[in-house]
Design a protein around this motif. Sequence first.
Motif, PDB file in Angstrom:
ATOM      1  N   ILE C  76       6.798   6.206  -4.981  1.00 21.91           N
ATOM      2  CA  ILE C  76       5.666   6.668  -5.896  1.00 21.91           C
ATOM      3  C   ILE C  76       6.416   7.350  -6.932  1.00 21.91           C
ATOM      4  CG2 ILE C  76       3.975   8.726  -5.705  1.00 21.91           C
ATOM      5  CD1 ILE C  76       3.616   7.926  -2.781  1.00 21.91           C
ATOM      6  N   LEU C  77       7.248   8.091  -6.869  1.00 26.02           N
ATOM      7  CA  LEU C  77       7.981   8.892  -7.904  1.00 26.02           C
ATOM      8  C   LEU C  77       8.494   8.156  -8.871  1.00 26.02           C
ATOM      9  CD1 LEU C  77       9.424  11.956  -5.933  1.00 26.02           C
ATOM     10  CD2 LEU C  77       7.540  11.977  -7.275  1.00 26.02           C
ATOM     11  N   ARG C  78       9.043   6.938  -8.557  1.00 26.73           N
ATOM     12  CA  ARG C  78       9.859   6.136  -9.601  1.00 26.73           C
ATOM     13  C   ARG C  78       8.720   5.571 -10.677  1.00 26.73           C
ATOM     14  NH1 ARG C  78      11.815   0.619  -6.728  1.00 26.73           N
ATOM     15  NH2 ARG C  78       9.346   0.549  -6.639  1.00 26.73           N
ATOM     16  N   ASP C  79       7.361   5.237 -10.101  1.00 29.41           N
ATOM     17  CA  ASP C  79       6.473   5.109 -11.044  1.00 29.41           C
ATOM     18  C   ASP C  79       6.454   5.806 -12.302  1.00 29.41           C
ATOM     19  OD1 ASP C  79       6.054   2.875  -9.654  1.00 29.41           O
ATOM     20  OD2 ASP C  79       4.309   3.522  -8.707  1.00 29.41           O
ATOM     21  N   TYR C  80       6.551   7.271 -11.954  1.00 33.01           N
ATOM     22  CA  TYR C  80       6.443   8.159 -13.102  1.00 33.01           C
ATOM     23  C   TYR C  80       8.022   8.354 -13.610  1.00 33.01           C
ATOM     24  CZ  TYR C  80       1.795   8.439 -11.165  1.00 33.01           C
ATOM     25  OH  TYR C  80       0.671   8.043 -10.664  1.00 33.01           O
TER      26      TYR C  80
END
Lengths: 270, 156, 260
Positions: C76-80
Amino acid sequence: MTNNKTDLVRIEDIAFKRGERSVFANLSLLIPRGKVTAILGSSGAGKTTILNLIGGRIAPEAGHVYVDNQDVHQLSTNGLYALRKRMGMLFQSGALLTDLNVFDNVAFPVREHTRLPESLIRHLVLLKLELVGLRGARGLMPSELSGGMARRVALARAIVLDPMMVMYDEPFAGLDPISMGVIVKLIRELNDVLSMTSVIVTHDVHEACSIADYVYLVGNGKVIAEGDAETMLNADTAEVKQFMSGLPDGPVPFHYPAKDLSDDFMKAKL
Amino acid sequence: MLNRKVMEFWVGMFVVVALLSLVFLAFKVGNLGTSDVGKSYQIKAVFGNIGQLKPKAPVKQSGVLIGRVTAITLNGDYKAEVHIEINENFKIPVDSKLSIRTAGLLGSQYIAVHTGVIDDFLVNGDVVDEANTQSAMVLEDLIGRFFVNKADEASK
Amino acid sequence: MTRYISLVGRKAIGTVERSGRAGLFLYDVLAGCMPLMRRPGLVVQQLYMIGVLSFIIIVVSGLFVGMVLGFQGYNILRDYGTESALGLMAAKTLTRELGPVVAALLFTGRACSALTAEIGLMKATEQLASMEMMAVNPFMRVLAPRFLAGFIAMPLLAGLFTAVGIFGAHLIGVELLGVDVGVFWNQMQSGTDFYDDILNGFIKSVVFGVVVTWIALFEGYEAVPTSAGVSQATTRTVVYASLAILGLDFIMTALMFGEI
C-alpha cells in the motif's frame, strides 16, 4: 433427649423453601454425641439439604440449627469457618480435587489450616490413609481411582484434622458390594476409634440400619418416624414399612400426581 | 502435576521475556528514553505559521537534537507561540534564528536553530520574537510565489 | 402480543439480575485476592497454566500478523512512495490495536475457555462445595489466583505479541522487501509516542485482561453443573468475552484517540 450435653446437633423447627416449593416445614432433629445417626428418606426428600443446613452452606427460612451449642446461622464468617474445621463431610462423588494426587488431597486441609512441617504432615496423612487401607495408593491421581477408593480417600481427607463430627452424603450409593461392605465397616469403626459423631444421609436402609445407633425417617418435609434401628425395621406404620421394606406402592404413591387417566388420554387436544 | 521448580522456572522465564518485550516497546519503539530532554530550561518562540508542527517535535541545532516542543498556543497577536524545552547542556546565542523545517519531502516537521554569533545566551523564560523566526514552508504559498515570480519575469 | 412483551420483560429482568450477580462475584473475587499476598505460590501456578501455556500461540500468531502487516503495508505504502513509513505503520497498528485486541482474542480462546470449563467442572463434581465444607474459601483458593494470573498475564502477552509482530514486519519489510533498516526504525521511533501508543495499548490490554478473566470465571461459577451446562458456559465465555473485547476496544479507542 433434650440435654445439650448429649446432643451435638440440634435442629429446631426448621422451615426451608427451594423456590416456591417447601422442602421442610417444622423439621426438628437431634443428633447424639458419639453415636452413628442415620437420616433416611426417599430421593428428593431433602436429606442432603439437612447436611447443608448443618454445615451452614444454606440458611433456613425459620428455625435454628445448633452445632455444639452454637447457632450455625448466627455465626460470623470466621466463626462458621472455625466450626467447619471441626466438621468433616464426605460428598457423594468424593469431590476430590482433580489436580492433586491422593496424598496431596488428604494433606489439603492440613496445609490450608495449619503450618505444620512437611514431615509431620506426611505422618498425619499416611496414618489416615492407613486407616482407610489406601496407604499404598498415595501417588495415584483421582482419575485413576475406582468409585469406592475415591470415597475412601475422601473419607481419609474428611477425618485428617480429627473432626468432632463427620457427615456422610449417600456414602453407599453406586458402590459394588465389596466396596459397600468396606465403607460400612469404616464408618462404624472410625466413629468408635476416633470417638466422633457420625451422621449418615442415605436411602440404603439395610446398610444404614446395620451400623446406625439411631435412625430418622424423613419425608414430606418432616420427620415421619424415629427410633433405634431395630424398632424402625419392625415398625408397623404403613409409611415406615413401605420405605424400610421397599414396597412400590403405599402411602407414597407409585404415580407422580397427574390428571385423571381418562382425561389425559381420551380428551387430548393435539 | 508439573514439578514445582520446573513450573516456577518457566513462569519466571515467561515474565522476564514479556517484560523485556515491554521495555523494548517503551524504549526502542516508543522512544521513551529520548523524549525526556533531561534537566532543561524553557523558552518560547513566536511564529507566523507553524504548518504541521506538533508537540514533542524535535528541536535541532546543526542537526543535533537539543530539545523538544512541549506545547503550542496562540498569543495575543494571533501568532503561534511555541513552548520549547532545551537541555541545559546546550546554549543558544540570543541572535539565533529558529525555523520550521520538514524532515524529507513528506516527513514530520521540526525546529532548526541557526546559531547566532553574540556571546549572550537565551535563558529560562526568554521569548524569541517573530523577527528571529522563520515560519513553516506551506506548499501552496511556495507554488503561488513561484507563479508570481514567473509572471514578474515575463512582464519585464 | 402481551406474551412477547412479557418475554422481553423477563429477559431484561434476567439480564439485570445476572449483571448484579456478576458484580457481587467480582467483589468476592477481589476480596479473595487480599489474603493471596501471603501465598504467591497459588498465583504462580495459575500464571503457568494461563500465561506460559499461551506463550507459543501468542508468539506464533504475533509473528504471522507482523509479517502480513509487512507485506500489505509495503504494497500500500509503495503506491505513495512512502514505504519508508512501513516501520511506523506496523508499530502504530500493533501497539494501538492489533497487539491488545488480537492477543486478548487468542487469550480468550486459549486460556479463558479452559478456565470456564475447569471451574464449571469443579462445581459439577462438588469440589468447590467440599472446599467450603473444609473451611477453605474457594474464592480465595480457586478463583482469586486465576483472576490475578489473568490480570497479570494479559498485558504481558499483549506486549509480547506486539514486539514479535514488529519483528515480523521487520523480517518482511527489511530483510525480504529491502526497506532500509535505518529508515524503518528511525521513522518508527520518531513517529511512535510512548504515551499515545504504547501506554494506551497497555491500558487496553489491562482492561481486557480483567474483563475477559472475570467473564470466564463468572460463567464457570454460574454454569449449570452438568456436561451440557459446562459446554454452554464455555461457549458463552468465548462469545461474551470476544464481544466485550471488541466493544470495549471501540469505546476505549474513541476515548483515547477520538479527540471528542
